[in-house]
Design a protein around this motif. Sequence first.
Motif, PDB file in Angstrom:
ATOM      1  N   ILE A  39      54.486  41.881  40.061  1.00 45.05           N
ATOM      2  CA  ILE A  39      54.408  42.719  38.853  1.00 45.05           C
ATOM      3  C   ILE A  39      53.204  43.650  38.923  1.00 45.05           C
ATOM      4  O   ILE A  39      53.258  44.800  38.488  1.00 45.05           O
ATOM      5  N   LEU A  40      52.128  43.134  39.506  1.00 40.34           N
ATOM      6  CA  LEU A  40      50.924  43.960  39.657  1.00 40.34           C
ATOM      7  C   LEU A  40      51.282  45.261  40.379  1.00 40.34           C
ATOM      8  O   LEU A  40      50.852  46.345  39.998  1.00 40.34           O
ATOM      9  N   THR A  41      52.100  45.137  41.413  1.00 34.61           N
ATOM     10  CA  THR A  41      52.479  46.319  42.193  1.00 34.61           C
ATOM     11  C   THR A  41      53.591  47.107  41.511  1.00 34.61           C
ATOM     12  O   THR A  41      53.481  48.313  41.309  1.00 34.61           O
ATOM     13  N   GLY A  51      38.316  37.954  39.653  1.00 31.46           N
ATOM     14  CA  GLY A  51      38.494  37.219  38.407  1.00 31.46           C
ATOM     15  C   GLY A  51      39.885  37.325  37.804  1.00 31.46           C
ATOM     16  O   GLY A  51      40.345  36.412  37.126  1.00 31.46           O
ATOM     17  N   GLN A  52      40.558  38.445  38.044  1.00 36.24           N
ATOM     18  CA  GLN A  52      41.841  38.668  37.359  1.00 36.24           C
ATOM     19  C   GLN A  52      42.873  37.603  37.719  1.00 36.24           C
ATOM     20  O   GLN A  52      43.544  37.049  36.849  1.00 36.24           O
ATOM     21  N   ARG A  53      42.967  37.291  39.027  1.00 37.89           N
ATOM     22  CA  ARG A  53      43.998  36.341  39.451  1.00 37.89           C
ATOM     23  C   ARG A  53      43.785  34.977  38.794  1.00 37.89           C
ATOM     24  O   ARG A  53      44.708  34.385  38.251  1.00 37.89           O
ATOM     25  N   GLY A  61      51.284  49.301  39.586  1.00 37.38           N
ATOM     26  CA  GLY A  61      50.997  50.186  40.717  1.00 37.38           C
ATOM     27  C   GLY A  61      49.695  49.865  41.436  1.00 37.38           C
ATOM     28  O   GLY A  61      49.147  50.708  42.139  1.00 37.38           O
ATOM     29  N   TYR A  62      49.159  48.664  41.273  1.00 35.75           N
ATOM     30  CA  TYR A  62      47.928  48.279  41.982  1.00 35.75           C
ATOM     31  C   TYR A  62      48.282  47.417  43.191  1.00 35.75           C
ATOM     32  O   TYR A  62      49.243  46.659  43.153  1.00 35.75           O
ATOM     33  N   THR A  63      47.454  47.514  44.217  1.00 34.63           N
ATOM     34  CA  THR A  63      47.766  46.756  45.423  1.00 34.63           C
ATOM     35  C   THR A  63      47.193  45.348  45.373  1.00 34.63           C
ATOM     36  O   THR A  63      47.773  44.410  45.905  1.00 34.63           O
ATOM     37  N   GLU A  64      46.012  45.193  44.754  1.00 34.72           N
ATOM     38  CA  GLU A  64      45.479  43.828  44.684  1.00 34.72           C
ATOM     39  C   GLU A  64      44.733  43.578  43.376  1.00 34.72           C
ATOM     40  O   GLU A  64      44.371  44.521  42.666  1.00 34.72           O
ATOM     41  N   PHE A  65      44.523  42.275  43.106  1.00 36.89           N
ATOM     42  CA  PHE A  65      43.776  41.913  41.913  1.00 36.89           C
ATOM     43  C   PHE A  65      42.306  42.227  42.115  1.00 36.89           C
ATOM     44  O   PHE A  65      41.796  42.167  43.239  1.00 36.89           O
ATOM     45  N   ARG A  66      41.638  42.541  41.016  1.00 38.78           N
ATOM     46  CA  ARG A  66      40.180  42.667  41.074  1.00 38.78           C
ATOM     47  C   ARG A  66      39.577  41.285  40.850  1.00 38.78           C
ATOM     48  O   ARG A  66      40.256  40.375  40.366  1.00 38.78           O
ATOM     49  N   PHE A 118      33.930  39.632  32.199  1.00 37.92           N
ATOM     50  CA  PHE A 118      33.816  40.624  33.271  1.00 37.92           C
ATOM     51  C   PHE A 118      33.035  41.806  32.720  1.00 37.92           C
ATOM     52  O   PHE A 118      33.191  42.135  31.551  1.00 37.92           O
ATOM     53  N   PRO A 119      32.269  42.484  33.593  1.00 32.54           N
ATOM     54  CA  PRO A 119      31.589  43.684  33.103  1.00 32.54           C
ATOM     55  C   PRO A 119      32.600  44.743  32.643  1.00 32.54           C
ATOM     56  O   PRO A 119      33.755  44.736  33.076  1.00 32.54           O
ATOM     57  N   THR A 120      32.149  45.646  31.777  1.00 32.94           N
ATOM     58  CA  THR A 120      33.012  46.723  31.310  1.00 32.94           C
ATOM     59  C   THR A 120      33.546  47.521  32.496  1.00 32.94           C
ATOM     60  O   THR A 120      32.815  47.792  33.443  1.00 32.94           O
ATOM     61  N   GLY A 121      34.810  47.848  32.443  1.00 33.29           N
ATOM     62  CA  GLY A 121      35.409  48.637  33.518  1.00 33.29           C
ATOM     63  C   GLY A 121      35.943  47.795  34.661  1.00 33.29           C
ATOM     64  O   GLY A 121      36.512  48.303  35.620  1.00 33.29           O
ATOM     65  N   ALA A 122      35.779  46.458  34.551  1.00 35.82           N
ATOM     66  CA  ALA A 122      36.185  45.584  35.653  1.00 35.82           C
ATOM     67  C   ALA A 122      37.670  45.218  35.582  1.00 35.82           C
ATOM     68  O   ALA A 122      38.193  44.584  36.485  1.00 35.82           O
ATOM     69  N   GLY A 123      38.338  45.586  34.486  1.00 32.04           N
ATOM     70  CA  GLY A 123      39.776  45.334  34.404  1.00 32.04           C
ATOM     71  C   GLY A 123      40.150  44.121  33.573  1.00 32.04           C
ATOM     72  O   GLY A 123      41.016  43.334  33.951  1.00 32.04           O
ATOM     73  N   LYS A 124      39.528  44.006  32.389  1.00 32.72           N
ATOM     74  CA  LYS A 124      39.862  42.869  31.525  1.00 32.72           C
ATOM     75  C   LYS A 124      41.267  43.012  30.941  1.00 32.72           C
ATOM     76  O   LYS A 124      41.994  42.028  30.823  1.00 32.72           O
ATOM     77  N   SER A 125      41.651  44.252  30.582  1.00 36.83           N
ATOM     78  CA  SER A 125      42.932  44.382  29.859  1.00 36.83           C
ATOM     79  C   SER A 125      44.126  43.910  30.677  1.00 36.83           C
ATOM     80  O   SER A 125      45.090  43.410  30.113  1.00 36.83           O
ATOM     81  N   LEU A 126      44.064  44.062  31.982  1.00 35.78           N
ATOM     82  CA  LEU A 126      45.184  43.599  32.815  1.00 35.78           C
ATOM     83  C   LEU A 126      45.432  42.099  32.621  1.00 35.78           C
ATOM     84  O   LEU A 126      46.563  41.628  32.744  1.00 35.78           O
ATOM     85  N   ILE A 132      33.970  55.407  26.838  1.00 30.32           N
ATOM     86  CA  ILE A 132      33.741  56.443  27.849  1.00 30.32           C
ATOM     87  C   ILE A 132      33.981  55.853  29.233  1.00 30.32           C
ATOM     88  O   ILE A 132      33.475  54.789  29.571  1.00 30.32           O
ATOM     89  N   ASP A 133      34.789  56.543  30.019  1.00 30.83           N
ATOM     90  CA  ASP A 133      35.178  56.003  31.311  1.00 30.83           C
ATOM     91  C   ASP A 133      34.843  57.046  32.379  1.00 30.83           C
ATOM     92  O   ASP A 133      35.708  57.669  32.948  1.00 30.83           O
ATOM     93  N   LYS A 134      33.547  57.291  32.589  1.00 31.14           N
ATOM     94  CA  LYS A 134      33.126  58.295  33.582  1.00 31.14           C
ATOM     95  C   LYS A 134      32.540  57.552  34.764  1.00 31.14           C
ATOM     96  O   LYS A 134      31.622  56.754  34.604  1.00 31.14           O
TER      97      LYS A 134
HETATM   98  P1  ADP Z   1      37.604  46.560  30.844  1.00 32.92           P
HETATM   99  O1  ADP Z   1      38.516  46.234  29.689  1.00 32.92           O
HETATM  100  O2  ADP Z   1      37.169  45.362  31.593  1.00 32.92           O
HETATM  101  O3  ADP Z   1      36.449  47.424  30.439  1.00 32.92           O
HETATM  102  P2  ADP Z   1      39.851  48.020  31.775  1.00 32.92           P
HETATM  103  O4  ADP Z   1      40.821  46.944  31.555  1.00 32.92           O
HETATM  104  O5  ADP Z   1      39.831  49.159  30.833  1.00 32.92           O
HETATM  105  O6  ADP Z   1      38.399  47.412  31.893  1.00 32.92           O
HETATM  106  O7  ADP Z   1      40.062  48.544  33.257  1.00 32.92           O
HETATM  107  C1  ADP Z   1      39.293  49.569  33.809  1.00 32.92           C
HETATM  108  C2  ADP Z   1      40.121  50.362  34.793  1.00 32.92           C
HETATM  109  O8  ADP Z   1      40.457  49.577  35.936  1.00 32.92           O
HETATM  110  C3  ADP Z   1      41.423  50.835  34.196  1.00 32.92           C
HETATM  111  O9  ADP Z   1      41.587  52.197  34.524  1.00 32.92           O
HETATM  112  C4  ADP Z   1      42.465  49.967  34.873  1.00 32.92           C
HETATM  113  O10 ADP Z   1      43.693  50.621  34.990  1.00 32.92           O
HETATM  114  C5  ADP Z   1      41.842  49.703  36.224  1.00 32.92           C
HETATM  115  N1  ADP Z   1      42.305  48.447  36.870  1.00 32.92           N
HETATM  116  C6  ADP Z   1      42.417  47.237  36.277  1.00 32.92           C
HETATM  117  N2  ADP Z   1      42.837  46.309  37.162  1.00 32.92           N
HETATM  118  C7  ADP Z   1      43.004  46.934  38.357  1.00 32.92           C
HETATM  119  C8  ADP Z   1      43.415  46.506  39.676  1.00 32.92           C
HETATM  120  N3  ADP Z   1      43.759  45.248  39.921  1.00 32.92           N
HETATM  121  N4  ADP Z   1      43.454  47.434  40.645  1.00 32.92           N
HETATM  122  C9  ADP Z   1      43.102  48.717  40.378  1.00 32.92           C
HETATM  123  N5  ADP Z   1      42.722  49.175  39.180  1.00 32.92           N
HETATM  124  C10 ADP Z   1      42.654  48.308  38.178  1.00 32.92           C
END
Ligand code: ADP
Length: 634
Positions: free
Chosen positions: A7-9, A20-22, A13-18, A38-46, A293-295
């Motif tokens: 499902i991740l792929t 902690g996610q798995r 559309g991602y190739t691997e988990f970041r 996880f730090p901000t931007g690390a991919g918590k929402s996934l 902000i996502d810069k």
């Molecule tokens: P957080 O909630 O931790 O601040 P987000 O969930 O907003 O972070 O994710 C930050 C970015 O990382 C998003 O653009 C998201 O699409 C991307 N992302 C999340 N998981 C992966 C992954 N496994 N591979 C590549 N990009 C990812």
Amino acid sequence: MTTAAEILTSRFGYTEFRPGQRQVIESLLAGRSALAVFPTGAGKSLCYQLPALVLEGVTVVVSPLIALMKDQIDLLRRHGVDAARLDSSLDANEVRAVSDRLRDGSLKLLYVAPERFNNERFLAQLGQTKIALFAVDEAHCISEWGHNFRPDYLKLAARARELGAERVLALTATATPAVVADIRAGFGIEERDSVVTGFYRPNLTLLTTPVRALERDQALIDRLRKRAPGSTIVYVTLQRTAERVADLLATAGLPTRAYHAGMNADDRVEVQEWWTHSDANIVVATIAFGMGIDKADVRYVYHLNLPKGLESYSQEIGRAGRDGKPSICELFACRDDVPTLENFTFGDTPTPEAIASLLDDVFAHSAGEQFAVSEYELSSRHDVRSLVLKTILTYLELDGFLEQGTPFYAGYSVRPASGEWDDVYAIFDPDRTDFLRRVLASGKEGRIWTGVDPDAVPGEERERVVKALGYLEQRGLVELKVADVRQRFTLLKQPPSLDELRNRLAENFDRREQSEAERIERVIALVEHNGCQVQSLVGYFGETRADPCGHCSYCLTGSAQSLPESAATPKLELDRAVLNKLTAEHPAALGTPRQRARFLCGLSSPATTKAKLSRHALFGALAEQHFADVLALT
Ligand code: ADP
């Protein structure tokens, strides 16, 4: 775990988990609750989006920032996932449409704000829905010892249980071990399901530079001139400092703009765009800047004032170098900032008198009685800030004295679309016109809007009035706003002793004040730390690093720094005659020593605002002083 990886792929559309996610997703799919730090931007929402697609039932996402999640929801929907948010911006039809999708099971993700869980209709509907996953964003808000306690959060854990949520996911970017423990205990998360990824960011160089107040502007200008250009944030504490420093830097020829919550929304968007689309622009901002902000290419984060604590500090520097390239974070540390920071806390601590009078008010009702209050009115009557009032009411609820019900709007504000009521009357027959005239006559006429309380129209049922107003709005004849929100409570029981209850609440607030002061001290201790500062910072969040980072100020110089003493503060001088006279004139606002100390330190309260005392010459006359010294004086 082939399905999740697939499902991740296929869906994301991602190739691997970041990192902690798995692990988090595995725990959830195995049916257990989990915590993701996880730090901000690390991919918590996934971590909740992916399980939401696999699990049967709806995933409820609770976040205080759902306004910022609009993009996330739009993106999910573009990918064919049925997601929606429920917030106050939706009208009745939109709310109904969301309810329908919830009922027929098509909705996979529902985003709501924590206060929604006081709404009985919403709770009743959720009670009949299979909740596969209950995800709580910013979960550190549950902890009273965290840096951003929110009373609404204290009740969430109980709500999740009552609603029969099958599993919970708590998410946060900053949590000390004590806060992690609070979250785990609150939501019943096992140790093995608590996933804390590292706080260490190898590409960030952390510098601390002790400065004297008078030298720091120049120190910043020198620094900005000498370095290679790059996208930059300069954090300051106060809005007026943001304006002043932005002007100063712009005058010095540096591409700089200010950003703070006191600016209007259009200007803020414009500054944010200006900064986001450049790789060299500088924004001087209060902490209002950064959320959402996502810069990726922020090269420099400077703190011109001390941050409020290590939690805020690590969140703020966390905005640097998301692209993994080397970035510099520098903290200009000056002891003179301490009183201003402390004052944020002192402004909040209620006086024992205020707690007592509030309790008298609440417990004047008898057990079993239902009552409604206007928080605005209560906080001004007892001179406690709104957050403090909510906190006290939540404590009373958690202690089993109160039960909160669905809030309602006691009134409406209405105005004719054309500007003339006669245009509206002209459309209806005499009977209806007469009815409308009576509705308006019962209201309070303002310059533009007329305030209408549907319960206060003589001889008419609330229902008919509400319906009529809704009809006029639907036909485009009037503009209608809901106004004057009321909270509903039921008093469940009386306390054995009001005094004991008051003391307990007062002690809680005192402890909180103390712990906020310690937070500031920890920032100073980090600057003066006799060892690798990065080790010390991540250590605060429970991470042990064996080796020094090699590029913090301590590692670079090999010695600890010490902060110069504050510039000699001016003597505490006070025109007592004026203060005494003022106190006699405004006993409700200045009757107690703490109220007077707040006033002298420039900390507004509902009562001083109401009495328009914030314009008095003595307001803030001792703002540079330590609150405790001023309190001792009054
Ligand atoms: P957080 O909630 O931790 O601040 P987000 O969930 O907003 O972070 O994710 C930050 C970015 O990382 C998003 O653009 C998201 O699409 C991307 N992302 C999340 N998981 C992966 C992954 N496994 N591979 C590549 N990009 C990812």
